[in-house]
Design an enzyme around this catalytic site. Structure first.
Site, PDB file in Angstrom:
ATOM      1  N   GLY A 231       0.827  -1.203   0.000  1.00  0.00           N
ATOM      2  CA  GLY A 231       0.000   0.000   0.000  1.00  0.00           C
ATOM      3  C   GLY A 231       0.856   1.245   0.000  1.00  0.00           C
ATOM      4  CB  SER A 232       0.016   4.727   0.840  1.00  0.00           C
ATOM      5  OG  SER A 232      -0.359   4.697   2.208  1.00  0.00           O
ATOM      6  CE  LYS A 234      -1.345   9.871   6.532  1.00  0.00           C
ATOM      7  NZ  LYS A 234      -2.483  10.769   6.180  1.00  0.00           N
ATOM      8  CB  VAL A 235      -0.873   2.946   5.301  1.00  0.00           C
ATOM      9  CG1 VAL A 235      -1.399   1.783   6.140  1.00  0.00           C
ATOM     10  CG2 VAL A 235      -2.000   3.945   5.032  1.00  0.00           C
ATOM     11  N   GLY A 236       2.303   2.423   5.364  1.00  0.00           N
ATOM     12  CA  GLY A 236       3.411   1.506   5.584  1.00  0.00           C
ATOM     13  C   GLY A 236       4.298   1.923   6.744  1.00  0.00           C
ATOM     14  CD  GLU A 253       7.454  -5.520  -1.806  1.00  0.00           C
ATOM     15  OE1 GLU A 253       7.748  -4.632  -2.636  1.00  0.00           O
ATOM     16  OE2 GLU A 253       8.280  -6.355  -1.389  1.00  0.00           O
ATOM     17  CB  CYS A 287       3.441   0.598  -6.634  1.00  0.00           C
ATOM     18  SG  CYS A 287       3.742  -1.148  -7.021  1.00  0.00           S
TER      19      CYS A 287
END
Length: 485
Positions: A231-232, A234-236, A253, A287
């Site tokens: 995912g993003s 930011k969330v990662g 990833e 991505c």
């Protein structure tokens, strides 16, 4: 579209059941707004139930002969082949993927299942020497136990299978949380394939929910030893922080801002084809997409004219139409965000060679050039059909521009001299880069992952063994050790 009505449930410990949350996740077709499914969310208690079921089932699964385990993946592959047309329809309806995109996703999903068959037999132990007389050191590869998988909305079926299948093949159990915009393709459909393939109950559980309901329950829970998140960034970053605080292994990833570099000796027509595909496949919601197209100033005019002309031929519309190249973005928030980025970049001084209009979630392609050096868009990920053309003077400047981003996922270099391209590629801070090709590639046995904000760790091939197993040292003293007291 029977998948939507049949699979609008949680899947926990081999049972299909509704979530007990007080609200529903509504699954919409992003093209026409049709309501596909309504799914009561799973609560933190149901996340716990899923993890406990996985923990119970995993012990026996880990002891199952790997030759027997791999039969499940052979059957899963046949099931996908038999239902390919219906699964493709589901991808088109739930995430607005075109026919081309659905075919691409299914092809890769099958390839990763074929690799999972081999992965079941991949772990190898070692016997290492010891400085202690009579001692034998054995190093075993053992499953980590239970793996939490969080998949994204852009390639949900593929990217769920990509972590789920290897984790299971290597003897683990899994709890999978799909993105709330793609609960069927990324979650229930994957569970159904494995259920029908004969995977024992409890080994794969799917919880369809949202952070607003469960908070960090999925990643902070004590049972899983590894979390695979796509995912993003930011969330990662948050996932990594919670995992570190709870002593879990995180495989991340994340996003990208890849550069496709066109050198002065490149085949321009071929580079144009590669760049258009790399930027606009699946509406740019990839991505690895070529966010930035760097072109040597000596060929800038020729490349730009041909690039814009080709982009103008792309058909925008209904993804169910086989002639459509660009379908809808996943939701209105994404569509609004992409439109806002284009507007802001033009207002800041960029030139629009093509400015795509928006119609609901359909956003037509834009091509921007003449960007100010300090333009924020140069260093961020654009998850939509917007190409940035950036001229450069010489290889050193190309490298500087390519590396001027917090991301480092993919990239490409186009040149008439392959070794020149390789020399330049080595200077780009990225996990993957391709000479005379596009930026969007994934292969089952090649390490996949990024540098900088694009992630931590690698997937595919032997990297799957590293991600989903751990090493265990067992020593055997065949003689007698001498102790100081």
């Amino acid at each position: 579209m029977s998948f939507f009505t049949d699979l609008a449930h949680q899947y926990i410990d081999g049972e299909w059941r509704p979530g007990s949350g007080s609200w529903d996740i509504i699954d919409f077709n992003p093209y026409d707004g049709e309501k596909l499914a309504s799914i009561p969310v799973a609560t933190a208690d149901e996340v716990d139930q899923a993890y406990r079921a996985a923990e119970r089932a995993q012990r026996q699964w880990a002891q199952t002969n790997p030759y027997a385990r791999r039969l499940v993946f052979e059957r899963a592959l046949r099931i996908i082949e038999d239902r390919e047309a219906e699964i493709a329809e589901t991808i088109i309806a739930e995430l607005g993927g075109t026919h081309l995109k659905a075919g691409f996703e299914l092809h890769l999903a099958k390839e990763f299942l074929r690799e999972a068959v081999q992965l079941a037999l991949r772990p190898e132990g070692k016997i290492l020497p010891s400085p202690v007389d009579g001692k034998e050191n054995r190093v075993y590869r053992v499953p980590v136990g239970v793996v939490g998988v969080i998949s994204p909305f852009n390639f949900p079926f593929l990217l769920s299978i990509k972590s789920v299948a290897p984790a299971l093949a290597l003897g683990n159990a899994v709890v999978l949380k799909p993105h709330q915009n793609t609960p069927i393709c990324g979650g229930s459909l994957v569970a159904k394939v494995f259920e029908d393939a004969g995977l024992p109950a409890g080994l794969l559980n799917v919880v369809i929910t949202d952070i607003a309901e469960i908070g960090d329950a999925l990643i902070a829970h004590p049972v899983p030893k590894a979390i695979s998140f796509t995912g993003s960034d930011k969330v990662g970053r948050h996932v990594a922080t919670v995992c570190a605080a709870n002593f879990k292994h995180a495989i991340l990833e994340l996003g990208g801002n890849s550069a496709l570099i066109v050198l002065d000796d490149a085949d321009i027509d071929y580079a144009v084809d590669a760049a258009v595909f790399s930027r606009y496949v699946h509406q740019g919601q990839v991505c690895m997409a070529a966010n930035r197209i760097l072109v040597d100033r000596s060929v800038e005019q020729e490349f730009t004219e041909k690039f814009v002309a080709k982009v103008k031929t792309l058909k925008v519309g209904d993804p169910a139409d086989p002639q459509t190249h660009i379908g809808p973005l996943i939701n209105s928030s994404q569509a609004d965000a992409v439109t806002a980025v284009v507007d802001q970049t033009i207002e800041a001084g960029a030139t629009a060679l093509l400015r795509g209009s928006a119609d609901g979630n359909l956003v037509a392609p834009s091509v921007l050039t003449g960007l100010p050096a300090n333009s924020p868009v140069l260093s961020q990920e654009i998850f939509g059909p917007v190409a940035l053309i950036i001229p450069f003077d010489g290889e050193d400047e190309a490298v500087r521009i390519a590396n001027d981003t917090p991301y480092g996922l993919s990239g490409a270099v186009h040149t008439g001299d392959v070794e020149r391209g390789v020399r330049l590629a080595k200077l780009i801070d990225t996990g993957m880069i391709h000479i005379n090709d596009g930026t969007v590639h994934d292969e089952p046995i090649v390490p996949f992952g990024g540098e900088k904000h694009s992630g931590i760790g690698r997937l595919n091939g032997d990297s799957m063994v590293d991600a989903f197993t751990t090493q265990k040292w067992i020593s055997v003293q065949h003689g007698r050790s001498q102790f100081p007291f």
